[in-house]
Motif scaffolding. Structure first.
Motif, PDB file in Angstrom:
ATOM      1  N   GLU A   1     -18.862  -5.184 -20.566  1.00  0.00           N
ATOM      2  CA  GLU A   1     -17.504  -5.600 -20.910  1.00  0.00           C
ATOM      3  C   GLU A   1     -17.567  -6.988 -21.524  1.00  0.00           C
ATOM      4  OE1 GLU A   1     -14.571  -5.273 -17.787  1.00  0.00           O
ATOM      5  OE2 GLU A   1     -12.946  -5.275 -19.258  1.00  0.00           O
TER       6      GLU A   1
ATOM      7  N   PHE B   1     -15.431 -10.349 -23.065  1.00  0.00           N
ATOM      8  CA  PHE B   1     -14.175 -11.088 -22.977  1.00  0.00           C
ATOM      9  C   PHE B   1     -14.129 -12.181 -24.039  1.00  0.00           C
ATOM     10  CE2 PHE B   1     -12.455  -9.326 -19.141  1.00  0.00           C
ATOM     11  CZ  PHE B   1     -13.554  -8.950 -18.386  1.00  0.00           C
TER      12      PHE B   1
ATOM     13  N   PHE C   1      -8.287 -15.835 -20.717  1.00  0.00           N
ATOM     14  CA  PHE C   1      -9.126 -14.681 -21.022  1.00  0.00           C
ATOM     15  C   PHE C   1      -8.317 -13.571 -21.674  1.00  0.00           C
ATOM     16  CE2 PHE C   1     -13.311 -15.088 -18.911  1.00  0.00           C
ATOM     17  CZ  PHE C   1     -13.152 -16.339 -18.361  1.00  0.00           C
TER      18      PHE C   1
ATOM     19  N   GLN D   1      -8.043  -9.381 -22.361  1.00  0.00           N
ATOM     20  CA  GLN D   1      -8.069  -8.289 -21.398  1.00  0.00           C
ATOM     21  C   GLN D   1      -9.412  -7.588 -21.322  1.00  0.00           C
ATOM     22  OE1 GLN D   1      -5.718  -7.416 -19.036  1.00  0.00           O
ATOM     23  NE2 GLN D   1      -5.088  -9.437 -19.706  1.00  0.00           N
ATOM     24  N   GLY D   2     -10.305  -7.912 -22.228  1.00  0.00           N
ATOM     25  CA  GLY D   2     -11.641  -7.335 -22.172  1.00  0.00           C
ATOM     26  C   GLY D   2     -11.780  -6.102 -23.043  1.00  0.00           C
TER      27      GLY D   2
ATOM     28  N   GLN E   1     -10.263 -11.747 -10.335  1.00  0.00           N
ATOM     29  CA  GLN E   1     -10.402 -10.602 -11.231  1.00  0.00           C
ATOM     30  C   GLN E   1     -10.046  -9.350 -10.449  1.00  0.00           C
ATOM     31  OE1 GLN E   1     -14.326  -9.859 -12.913  1.00  0.00           O
ATOM     32  NE2 GLN E   1     -13.435  -8.834 -14.697  1.00  0.00           N
TER      33      GLN E   1
ATOM     34  N   GLN F   1      -9.307  -5.362 -14.327  1.00  0.00           N
ATOM     35  CA  GLN F   1      -8.527  -6.319 -15.111  1.00  0.00           C
ATOM     36  C   GLN F   1      -9.361  -7.530 -15.514  1.00  0.00           C
ATOM     37  OE1 GLN F   1      -4.596  -7.231 -13.844  1.00  0.00           O
ATOM     38  NE2 GLN F   1      -4.305  -5.272 -12.807  1.00  0.00           N
ATOM     39  N   SER F   2      -8.739  -8.391 -16.282  1.00  0.00           N
ATOM     40  CA  SER F   2      -9.406  -9.595 -16.754  1.00  0.00           C
ATOM     41  C   SER F   2      -9.325 -10.696 -15.697  1.00  0.00           C
ATOM     42  CB  SER F   2      -8.735 -10.049 -18.051  1.00  0.00           C
ATOM     43  OG  SER F   2      -9.452 -11.119 -18.617  1.00  0.00           O
TER      44      SER F   2
END
Lengths: 111, 116
Positions: A88, A90, A101, A103-104, B37, B41-42
């Motif tokens: 993932e 970011f 950040f 949301q990825g 986190q 989610q971020s």
């Protein structure tokens, strides 16, 4: 105020093909921008950063990102994906001493 | 760079209890941060902890729920108080290093908290 939008929640590529992960930002300041990677059950690792020097930034593991102020974008690219790139990612903007950040984007790499 | 360790790495706790998470850095740093986190989610910033001053909390986070200590330049703790299942998350500490007005934040491995 600042914000980050990663335009794709999931990206799937075949091994050996190019990778493009898209990021748009909004910032009231002259931004510092970062890309971090998070492998499953691992910590966050800094891939690369832009801090008002060269607009094309090279990072680790063959990744690059280009800062385009006119488009408020900071897209992450790699010419040839490797299986180990599956993770993932970011996109992050720094302003007023804080990180915000995105949301990825989950990158999947198929053999 | 900075090497950051966190304890515990994971825990399972009962609702209504509290858990204190420790963060240790291998060098002296001014700025330390705590993030959450939530599953899938971020990262969301909880608070900024500077040595010698009260922590600064982000909107939606309060000191009574997430008290923070910062006794010196290499250590900080975050307590998650009166836990509920909604507090199940990964909690990460980070530090910011500055070189020639160039900023980099490094993150600890995280503490995975499950509240039952």
């Amino acid at each position: 105020a600042q914000s980050v939008t990663q335009l794709d929640s999931h990206v799937s590529v075949s091994e050996g093909t190019p990778v493009l992960l898209r990021c748009n930002y909004s910032s009231s300041y002259s931004p510092s921008l970062f890309w971090y990677v998070q492998h499953p059950n691992k910590g966050l690792q800094l891939l690369l950063k832009y801090t008002s020097a060269a607009t094309l930034v090279k990072g680790i593991n063959g990744f690059e990102a280009e800062f385009k102020k006119s488009e408020t974008s900071f897209h992450l690219t790699k010419p040839s994906a490797h299986m180990s790139d599956a993770a993932e990612y970011f996109c992050v903007v720094r302003g007023a001493g804080k990180l915000t950040f995105g949301q990825g984007t989950i990158l999947t790499v198929h053999p | 760079s900075a090497v950051i360790s966190q304890k515990p790495s994971r825990d399972i706790c009962q609702r209504g209890t509290s858990l204190t998470i420790q963060c240790q850095v291998d060098s002296q740093v001014t700025m330390m941060f705590w993030y959450r986190q939530q599953p899938g989610q971020s990262l969301t910033l909880i608070a900024t902890a500077n040595q010698g001053s009260e922590a600064t909390y982000e909107s939606g986070f309060v000191i009574d729920k997430f008290p923070i200590s910062r006794p010196n330049l290499t250590f900080s703790t975050l307590t998650v108080s009166n836990m509920s299942p909604e507090d199940s998350s990964i909690y990460l500490c980070s530090v910011e290093l500055v070189r020639d007005r160039d900023y980099e934040q490094y993150f600890g491995p995280g503490t995975r908290l499950t509240v039952t």
